[in-house]
Design a protein around this motif. Structure first.
Motif, short mmCIF file in Angstrom:
data_model
loop_
_atom_site.label_atom_id
_atom_site.label_comp_id
_atom_site.label_asym_id
_atom_site.label_seq_id
_atom_site.Cartn_x
_atom_site.Cartn_y
_atom_site.Cartn_z
N THR A 154 14.29 -0.68 -10.44
CA THR A 154 14.56 -0.02 -9.15
C THR A 154 15.20 -1.03 -8.22
N VAL A 155 15.06 -2.28 -8.44
CA VAL A 155 16.01 -3.04 -7.32
C VAL A 155 17.28 -2.52 -7.59
N ARG A 156 17.78 -2.66 -8.81
CA ARG A 156 19.26 -2.31 -8.91
C ARG A 156 19.68 -0.93 -8.41
N THR A 157 18.49 0.07 -8.63
CA THR A 157 18.83 1.55 -8.17
C THR A 157 18.98 1.42 -6.42
N LEU A 158 17.84 0.79 -6.10
CA LEU A 158 17.79 0.90 -4.60
C LEU A 158 18.76 0.18 -3.85
N SER A 159 19.32 -0.94 -4.55
CA SER A 159 20.03 -1.94 -3.62
C SER A 159 21.39 -1.54 -3.08
N GLY A 160 21.73 -0.47 -3.70
CA GLY A 160 22.98 0.23 -3.63
C GLY A 160 22.89 1.07 -2.35
N HIS A 161 21.73 1.06 -1.70
CA HIS A 161 21.47 2.11 -0.57
C HIS A 161 21.75 1.40 0.71
N ARG A 162 22.02 2.40 1.67
CA ARG A 162 22.19 1.70 3.02
C ARG A 162 20.78 1.77 3.84
N LEU A 163 19.92 2.76 3.28
CA LEU A 163 18.65 2.83 4.07
C LEU A 163 17.68 3.23 2.84
N LEU A 164 16.28 2.62 3.16
CA LEU A 164 15.16 3.13 2.57
C LEU A 164 14.21 3.57 3.61
N CYS A 165 13.66 4.85 3.57
CA CYS A 165 12.53 5.19 4.46
C CYS A 165 11.36 5.37 3.78
N ILE A 166 10.32 4.93 4.15
CA ILE A 166 9.00 4.96 3.29
C ILE A 166 8.03 5.26 4.42
N ASP A 167 7.46 6.68 4.04
CA ASP A 167 6.59 7.18 4.80
C ASP A 167 4.97 6.93 4.36
N GLU A 168 4.26 6.83 5.28
CA GLU A 168 2.72 6.61 5.04
C GLU A 168 2.55 5.05 4.31
N PHE A 169 3.00 4.18 4.83
CA PHE A 169 3.08 2.93 4.15
C PHE A 169 1.50 2.53 4.12
N GLU A 170 0.96 2.32 3.09
CA GLU A 170 -0.47 1.93 2.72
C GLU A 170 -0.84 0.47 2.51
N LEU A 171 -2.10 0.30 3.17
CA LEU A 171 -2.58 -1.07 2.82
C LEU A 171 -3.84 -1.00 2.18
N ASP A 172 -4.09 0.10 1.32
CA ASP A 172 -5.32 0.16 0.77
C ASP A 172 -5.39 -0.64 -0.48
N ASP A 173 -4.28 -0.76 -1.35
CA ASP A 173 -4.35 -1.37 -2.53
C ASP A 173 -3.54 -2.87 -2.58
N PRO A 174 -4.18 -3.89 -2.56
CA PRO A 174 -3.38 -5.29 -2.16
C PRO A 174 -2.37 -5.35 -3.41
N GLY A 175 -2.61 -4.95 -4.65
CA GLY A 175 -1.71 -4.95 -5.76
C GLY A 175 -0.31 -4.35 -5.69
N ASP A 176 -0.47 -2.92 -5.18
CA ASP A 176 0.57 -2.16 -4.74
C ASP A 176 1.34 -2.71 -3.60
N THR A 177 0.64 -3.16 -2.35
CA THR A 177 1.23 -3.90 -1.41
C THR A 177 2.21 -4.90 -1.76
N VAL A 178 1.61 -5.96 -2.48
CA VAL A 178 2.33 -7.24 -2.94
C VAL A 178 3.78 -6.63 -3.65
N LEU A 179 3.28 -5.65 -4.51
CA LEU A 179 4.77 -5.36 -5.15
C LEU A 179 5.70 -4.52 -4.40
N VAL A 180 5.24 -3.83 -3.48
CA VAL A 180 6.34 -3.10 -2.61
C VAL A 180 6.80 -4.18 -1.74
N SER A 181 5.98 -4.96 -1.19
CA SER A 181 6.86 -6.12 -0.47
C SER A 181 7.65 -7.10 -1.10
N THR A 182 7.20 -7.21 -2.10
CA THR A 182 8.23 -8.03 -2.83
C THR A 182 9.54 -7.29 -3.16
N LEU A 183 9.43 -6.06 -3.46
CA LEU A 183 10.41 -4.94 -3.60
C LEU A 183 11.42 -4.98 -2.33
#
Length: 372
Positions: A154-183
């Motif tokens: 995923t890092v390799r795929t998206l690191s070639g982009h100029r912009l990433l837009c994330i709609d409805e960023f959620e803080l419900d799930d701590p695991g997912d939040t840390v995962l996406v934060s690291t990404l």
């Protein structure tokens, strides 16, 4: 034999084929499709800053438009866009700032119905880079992409982009939040600009407000790169419009489903049960080709897990502009008072708002003999 009649008594033809059933659909979504579909959904395919209608009484809306225009102007496409191709691999060397020295990320905070998704999609459209160098998706879709591709790919795929837009960023799930934060940390290092809308837990972050410090701590090491834009206002989906139509009878909904090409017809309790067996990331694919959703026996949602799945389905139907014709209770009675006063209330009110708009769109299906 006489032709069936509509609720108003007018004769209306019945479609040759029986309507589809969402409960018969459990699609598998390949990883390639997940990447290819990271673009604004149909409802937001043609939006722009110019057609975002600001409320004169809410100056924060016009201020957000101007801030996002300036942000888009700084995203000049970079080497990847100028070369006409992506940077395919995450490089070790330091990347130039994606925004010409300005903030690397923009965070849009506000209540439901103030046009945050419209503005986020407008930013995607206004960014001067090829479509394949920009990505747009919900938080759920992004986490599902990581699940399908794996973190490093995923890092390799998206690191070639100029912009990433994330709609409805959620803080419900701590695991997912840390995962996406690291990404996101990896992507910022790769020179990717970020933009997101807030869909936080009001019980934790405050009703209608965004606690920037709390969120930015979750995005480890990125706090210096984000600018938070507060967008105030009323729910534009219902501003100045008539009330939503009352639910119809089971017979009216069933007849409309049979005479409307591309319609689906499901009993609401069966659909809720089916949603528990399909991953929410597949709800969009489950609606492929559906032109209208007809539901009989709509009633209060029994528990919070079911309610949250219904929220995701409502979002996917709204994104695709699929009208919803229903019998049973009105959509503003789907969620209990306890749900509407709890930590996920912001999501439930958004779902009510969106389903009500789709019910208004569906009124023509019951009123028009041809179902068009």
């Amino acid at each position: 034999m006489s032709a069936p009649t509509t609720a108003s008594g007018s004769a209306g033809p019945i479609a040759a084929e029986a309507p589809a059933a969402l409960t018969d659909r459990a699609p598998q979504v390949p990883a390639e499709r997940l990447v290819a579909e990271m673009v604004p959904p149909p409802r937001f395919a043609t939006v722009s800053f110019d057609n975002y209608i600001t409320d004169p009484g809410q100056p924060s809306q016009a201020e957000a438009v101007e801030a996002l225009r300036a942000f888009a102007a700084r995203l000049d496409g970079g080497a990847g866009a100028k070369g006409g191709r992506r940077r395919h691999w995450f490089r070790r060397e330091a990347k130039p700032a994606a925004t010409g020295g300005g903030p690397r990320g923009m965070y849009l905070d506000g209540g439901y119905g103030v046009g945050k998704t419209h503005l986020l999609a407008s930013l995607w459209h206004a960014t001067p880079a090829a479509p394949e160098l920009k990505a747009f998706g919900t938080f759920v879709e992004l986490t599902n992409l990581v699940g399908a591709l794996g973190f490093q790919q995923t890092v390799r795929t998206l690191s070639g982009h100029r912009l990433l837009c994330i709609d409805e960023f959620e803080l419900d799930d701590p695991g997912d939040t840390v995962l996406v934060s690291t990404l996101l940390g990896k992507l910022v290092e790769a020179g990717v600009a970020l933009a997101a809308t807030s869909n936080t837990l009001p019980g934790k972050l405050g009703e209608g407000r965004f606690a920037a410090a709390d969120f930015l701590r979750e995005i480890q090491g990125l706090s210096a790169h984000f600018r938070t834009l507060r967008i105030d206002g009323e729910d534009y989906r219902h501003r100045g419009l008539p009330a939503a139509p009352a639910p119809y009878s089971d017979d009216t909904v069933t007849r409309a489903a049979h005479r409307t090409p591309g319609a689906s017809l499901d009993a609401f309790p069966a659909l809720l049960e089916h949603l528990s067996r399909v991953h929410p990331s597949r709800y969009g694919a489950m609606c492929d080709g559906i032109q209208a959703v007809c539901l009989t026996g709509v009633g209060p949602v029994p528990d919070q897990s079911t309610a949250l799945r219904l929220v995701v389905l409502a979002d996917r139907l709204y994104d695709r502009e699929v009208p919803v014709l229903a019998s049973g209770v009105p959509f503003d009675r789907l969620f209990s008072e306890e749900m509407l006063s709890g930590g996920y209330r912001k999501k439930y009110f958004r779902a009510i708002s969106r389903l009500t708009a789709l019910a208004r769109d569906a009124k023509r299906l019951a009123d028009t003999p041809g179902g068009r």
